[in-house]
Design a protein around this motif. Structure first.
Motif, mmCIF file in Angstrom:
data_model
loop_
_atom_site.group_PDB
_atom_site.id
_atom_site.type_symbol
_atom_site.label_atom_id
_atom_site.label_comp_id
_atom_site.label_asym_id
_atom_site.label_seq_id
_atom_site.Cartn_x
_atom_site.Cartn_y
_atom_site.Cartn_z
ATOM 1 N N GLU A 31 0.762 -1.424 0.037
ATOM 2 C CA GLU A 31 -0.236 0.069 0.163
ATOM 3 C C GLU A 31 0.699 1.204 0.088
ATOM 4 O OE1 GLU A 31 -3.300 -0.135 -0.434
ATOM 5 O OE2 GLU A 31 -3.549 -2.353 0.007
ATOM 6 N N ASP A 32 0.289 2.314 -0.268
ATOM 7 C CA ASP A 32 0.939 3.543 -0.190
ATOM 8 C C ASP A 32 2.177 3.768 -1.131
ATOM 9 O OD1 ASP A 32 -1.089 4.498 1.661
ATOM 10 O OD2 ASP A 32 0.081 3.607 3.278
ATOM 11 N N LYS A 34 3.938 5.180 -4.274
ATOM 12 C CA LYS A 34 3.995 6.520 -4.911
ATOM 13 C C LYS A 34 4.457 6.470 -6.267
ATOM 14 C CE LYS A 34 5.911 8.806 -0.708
ATOM 15 N NZ LYS A 34 4.676 8.808 -0.266
ATOM 16 N N GLU A 107 9.279 12.538 -0.340
ATOM 17 C CA GLU A 107 8.127 12.284 -0.615
ATOM 18 C C GLU A 107 7.918 11.653 -1.906
ATOM 19 O OE1 GLU A 107 5.620 11.500 1.490
ATOM 20 O OE2 GLU A 107 6.958 11.857 3.124
ATOM 21 N N ASP A 131 9.476 2.380 -4.960
ATOM 22 C CA ASP A 131 8.069 2.472 -5.584
ATOM 23 C C ASP A 131 8.033 1.981 -7.016
ATOM 24 O OD1 ASP A 131 6.664 4.263 -3.632
ATOM 25 O OD2 ASP A 131 8.508 5.629 -4.043
#
Length: 263
Positions: A31-32, A34, A107, A131
């Motif tokens: 999950e999460d 980017k 981020e 990611d």
């Protein structure tokens, strides 16, 4: 003795048992993550994957004074769209710990840049915050490429599939990939030419994939050249690692997309 790529892949095979011993436990779907692809879909300028790379087989030591976290923060402040982290230790003096440091500092989407030949490497990349992973067609047979692509996709990772010639590109296109990196550096000889991007760009664009031009980009003129060919983004390492003004270098490279390049 073989090519440089042959030597790297042989080293990777020797490292697999150690990685297996410390294999992380991952959830079925990460999950999460980017998304770099979503950034590309909205981009109005050349997207820059800014790379942290201490050394390389072709250049030797590039810069050992910089720390991954601080360099990554500088990249983020200066408008990079994503960050690439070299995790190979033997040839590039990187580590998965560099990846983890960058993940904790920024981020942005993060690419784990390594020579992936086994799912366990993907697990370590994901566990340390990647990611996106890199799959290099020249380093894999077609079945292994498909296996690793499917595995990374099943985890929720994005995949940058790297090619250097028409044959490799045709193999990559069979996967229906959304991200294709055209490496201007031949990994067998380490010769560099931006003509590689220019020669392959049209077929990449026809496929509907986003095109990232990798290696050999040092100046605004280089960015203009690959942008004209149809690149959506560039991957830049050495030029940023040796820059005395990283912010200005990135600002210079962030040119508006060429008309018709947006997907």
């Amino acid at each position: 003795m073989g090519t440089i790529l042959d030597r790297i892949i042989e080293q990777k095979k020797q490292e697999l048992p150690i990685l297996q011993e410390s294999r992380p436990n991952l959830p079925p779907f990460l999950e999460d993550r980017k998304s770099f692809i979503r950034k590309l879909e909205k981009a109005e300028e050349i997207s820059i994957i800014a790379e942290f790379k201490r050394a390389s087989p072709s250049k030797g030591i590039i810069n050992q004074a910089l720390t991954p976290a601080e360099q990554a923060r500088q990249y983020e402040r200066s408008g990079a769209s994503a960050i690439s982290v070299l995790t190979d230790q033997t040839f590039f003096q990187g580590a998965f710990s560099d990846l983890k440091s960058v993940r904790e500092a920024v981020e942005l989407p993060i690419l784990c840049k390594d020579f992936m030949i086994d799912p366990v490497q993907i697990d370590h990349a994901a566990a340390n915050g990647a990611d996106i992973i890199l799959l290099i067609v020249a380093a894999l047979d077609e079945n292994k490429l498909m296996q690793l692509h499917q595995y990374a996709t099943s985890l929720g990772l994005e995949i940058l599939v790297e090619v250097h010639n028409l044959e490799e590109l045709q193999t990559a296109l069979k996967l229906g990939v959304k991200l294709i990196g055209v490496n201007n550096r031949d990994l067998k000889t380490f010769n560099v030419s931006l003509e590689v991007t220019e020669n392959l760009a049209a077929l990449v664009k026809e496929s509907g994939a986003f095109l990232i031009s990798e290696s050999g980009i040092h100046s605004i003129e280089d960015v203009v050249r690959v942008r004209k060919a149809g690149a959506n983004g560039i991957l830049v390492g050495e030029a940023l690692m040796v820059s005395t003004d990283v912010n200005q270098s990135l600002v210079n490279f962030r040119l508006p997309l060429a008309r018709g390049v947006e997907q």
